[in-house]
Scaffold this motif. Structure first.
Motif, short mmCIF file in Angstrom:
data_model
loop_
_atom_site.label_atom_id
_atom_site.label_comp_id
_atom_site.label_asym_id
_atom_site.label_seq_id
_atom_site.Cartn_x
_atom_site.Cartn_y
_atom_site.Cartn_z
N LYS A 376 0.61 -1.13 -0.31
CA LYS A 376 0.37 0.44 0.02
C LYS A 376 0.56 1.46 0.16
O LYS A 376 0.56 1.98 -0.72
CB LYS A 376 -0.82 0.10 1.22
N ARG A 377 2.31 1.17 1.03
CA ARG A 377 2.84 2.85 0.70
C ARG A 377 3.22 2.99 0.13
O ARG A 377 3.58 3.76 -0.59
CB ARG A 377 3.96 2.51 2.00
N LYS A 381 2.73 5.96 -3.04
CA LYS A 381 4.29 6.32 -3.69
C LYS A 381 4.13 6.60 -4.70
O LYS A 381 4.39 8.26 -5.87
CB LYS A 381 5.50 6.20 -2.85
N LEU A 382 3.77 5.97 -5.67
CA LEU A 382 3.87 6.12 -6.89
C LEU A 382 2.74 6.96 -7.40
O LEU A 382 2.66 8.09 -8.05
CB LEU A 382 3.63 4.31 -7.43
N GLN A 383 1.82 6.73 -6.52
CA GLN A 383 0.39 7.70 -6.88
C GLN A 383 0.69 9.43 -7.11
O GLN A 383 1.03 9.94 -7.48
CB GLN A 383 -1.03 7.43 -5.94
N GLU A 384 1.79 9.66 -5.80
CA GLU A 384 1.76 11.09 -5.77
C GLU A 384 2.92 11.36 -6.13
O GLU A 384 2.90 12.98 -6.66
CB GLU A 384 2.50 11.31 -4.54
N VAL A 431 8.13 4.10 -12.09
CA VAL A 431 8.33 4.94 -11.83
C VAL A 431 8.53 5.84 -13.76
O VAL A 431 8.16 6.17 -13.87
CB VAL A 431 9.00 5.82 -10.97
N GLY A 432 9.46 4.42 -13.93
CA GLY A 432 9.79 5.22 -15.38
C GLY A 432 8.66 4.67 -16.25
O GLY A 432 8.47 6.03 -17.40
N ARG A 433 7.62 4.13 -16.08
CA ARG A 433 6.83 3.86 -17.62
C ARG A 433 5.55 5.19 -17.23
O ARG A 433 5.63 6.09 -17.79
CB ARG A 433 5.58 2.27 -17.24
N ALA A 434 5.68 5.38 -15.84
CA ALA A 434 5.07 6.57 -15.34
C ALA A 434 5.29 8.35 -16.66
O ALA A 434 4.69 8.67 -16.99
CB ALA A 434 4.36 7.28 -14.46
N TRP A 435 6.70 7.86 -16.42
CA TRP A 435 7.48 9.48 -17.16
C TRP A 435 6.71 9.64 -18.29
O TRP A 435 7.23 9.90 -19.04
CB TRP A 435 9.05 9.54 -16.23
#
Length: 501
Positions: A376-377, A381-384, A431-435
């Protein structure tokens, strides 16, 4: 405790701070004073307090307020977070810097004349993972300064009293030392059952009368007691309305972590120590970080009795265990085999200080505890990060890359422990995918031409790969505590995870 000689040279120190230059070479009569969670250095006067507290565990200190001098108030002001949100007074750290000498002198006079008044805390609410809210209280700046100074004085006493398995909000102690102690206890002691305790709304449930009674075991200076009462009863401001605080200690106030530790020291820690010596036959370990508590037992019946009795013990002081989060589970080196023989599933896991703890074995069959970031954490963090990437939609790649590098390095600094690199590698990948998705949304051209292969070069440049930051827990624990407690080697007595108290 009689008054000692008060340090001199306060005016010169303050003047030098206002002028933004260092101390004069000869002005060394007052040594640096420790912050609440700082280096542990104390002034000569407080060192005398500490020595007295160490010699006599029953000594009551009748004169402490004189240690809260202008010099200590200045040091306390300097230790506050400079970018912290203001309280109801609206005063920020930088606002107070102008004329700080006169301000602190006036504050000192008000404290010692008894005319100092604590302001209500400003209420702030933060959503928790389970859908509930964490209530924070943001104190006014001068209240923070005085609380920091008083906490420095009280720490000189209570650091001699607090037990070894208490880690939260103490000088020279942090989350990873608590995690190390727990790992060592679970792997090196014959622990078969774990009791995971969660105190429901701890800071909001502290009983103020009990709090004062606990402090009075050691503190007989009525002026210090009066200050603590003022902070506890100052109330909160929310939406422009004042609300009284008949119970609880504002979570977020500078003094609250120390008061919370004092409360549980008497309500829980001393009780546990006595129980471990007198009632427990098998091995027992305990690690407490603030109100997060994990206890391990060799025998099932002792774990069950402890869970029942601790609820009754805490209930005497107005505290309740969270019914959905406090539990007993089978855990340890034999848990998997026993559950398999009984036709049950894999051993249950438990969470502590950001990590899920899992029983496992290495390839050569050695028992270990694997620790992985709580799912969950990690998702939170990924959503932030995704929200911030959307906000930085049009920022240059190098600017966003530097920010992401800093975020990942900070994340690794806490979570990069042995056996957790797979979770961190997956986190970096997400994180890379989101970027990449953010960059592709900039234009039709970017959507067509920015392939995953091209993005890998950007990712490699800006997103660091995870690697272990922390050593094996037993290595660091043994380096910190080269010898066990004197009674740990005696038959019938268990290791206290935390070294000597």
């Amino acid at each position: 405790m009689n008054k000692g000689n008060q340090p001199s040279g306060d005016g010169q120190k303050l003047a030098e701070f206002v002028e933004q230059r260092g101390l004069a070479e000869g002005n060394t009569r007052r040594a640096p004073t420790a912050e609440t969670q700082g280096s542990g250095k104390v002034s000569r006067g407080l060192e005398g307090v500490r020595e007295a507290a160490r010699r006599d565990k029953r000594l009551q200190f009748t004169a402490l307020l004189h240690h809260v001098d202008v010099s200590l108030l200045l040091e306390s002001y300097q230790k506050l977070k400079r970018g912290a949100a203001p309280g109801v007074d609206g005063v920020r750290w930088m606002d107070y810097q102008e004329g700080v000498l006169e301000r602190l002198t006036d504050l000192h006079d008000r404290i010692h004349k008894g005319s100092y008044r604590a302001l209500p805390s400003k209420r702030a609410r933060i959503a928790k993972e389970d859908g509930s809210e964490r209530k924070l209280g943001i104190a006014a700046l001068e209240d923070k300064i005085v609380q920091q100074a008083v906490a420095t004085v009280l720490n000189a006493i209570y650091e001699e009293d607090f037990v070894g398995f208490s880690y939260g909000f103490r000088p020279k102690r942090d989350q990873h030392q608590a995690l190390d102690a727990l790992w060592v206890g679970l792997t090196e002691c014959p622990i078969n059952w774990v009791v995971d305790l969660d105190i429901q709304g701890y800071f909001d449930r502290i009983q103020q009368d009990w709090m004062v009674r606990f402090v009075e075991h050691r503190i007989a200076d009525k002026r210090i007691i009066r200050l603590i009462r003022k902070w506890l009863r100052a109330g909160v401001m929310e939406d422009g309305h004042w609300q009284p605080t008949e119970e609880g200690s504002p979570q977020g106030a500078v003094i609250s972590p120390l008061l919370a530790n004092i409360y549980l020291h008497y309500a829980f820690d001393l009780w546990v120590q006595q129980r471990r010596w007198k009632e427990v036959r098998g091995s027992m370990i305990v690690v407490r970080f603030a109100d997060d508590i994990v206890a391990g037992f060799q025998h099932k019946e002792e774990a069950e009795a402890f869970l029942a009795d601790v609820a009754d013990r805490l209930g005497r002081f107005g505290l309740n265990l969270h019914p959905g989060k406090s539990r007993r589970i089978e855990f340890g080196r034999h848990a998997a085999a026993r559950r398999k023989a009984a036709g049950l599933g894999k051993p249950e896991t438990f969470n502590f200080l950001g990590f899920t703890h899992i029983t496992a074995k290495t390839r050569n069959g050695r028992y270990v505890i694997r620790r992985r970031t709580i799912g969950k954490r990690q998702r939170r963090k990924l959503q932030e990060i995704k929200r911030e990437l959307r906000r930085r939609f049009q920022d240059p790649v190098p600017e966003t890359g530097r920010w992401l590098r800093q975020v990942l390095q900070g994340y690794y600094q806490y979570y990069a422990v042995p056996y957790n690199l797979d979770a961190l590698t997956q986190f970096r990948y997400e994180v890379g995918r989101a970027w990449l998705r953010t960059l592709r949304r900039r234009s039709q051209k970017a959507r067509r031409h920015l392939t995953w292969e091209k993005f890998k070069r950007i990712e490699k440049q800006w997103l660091p790969m995870p690697r272990n930051v922390h050593p094996w827990p037993n290595v660091r624990f043994r380096r910190r505590y080269p010898r066990q407690e004197p009674y740990a080697v005696m038959p019938h007595v268990r290791i206290c995870t935390g070294g000597a108290s």
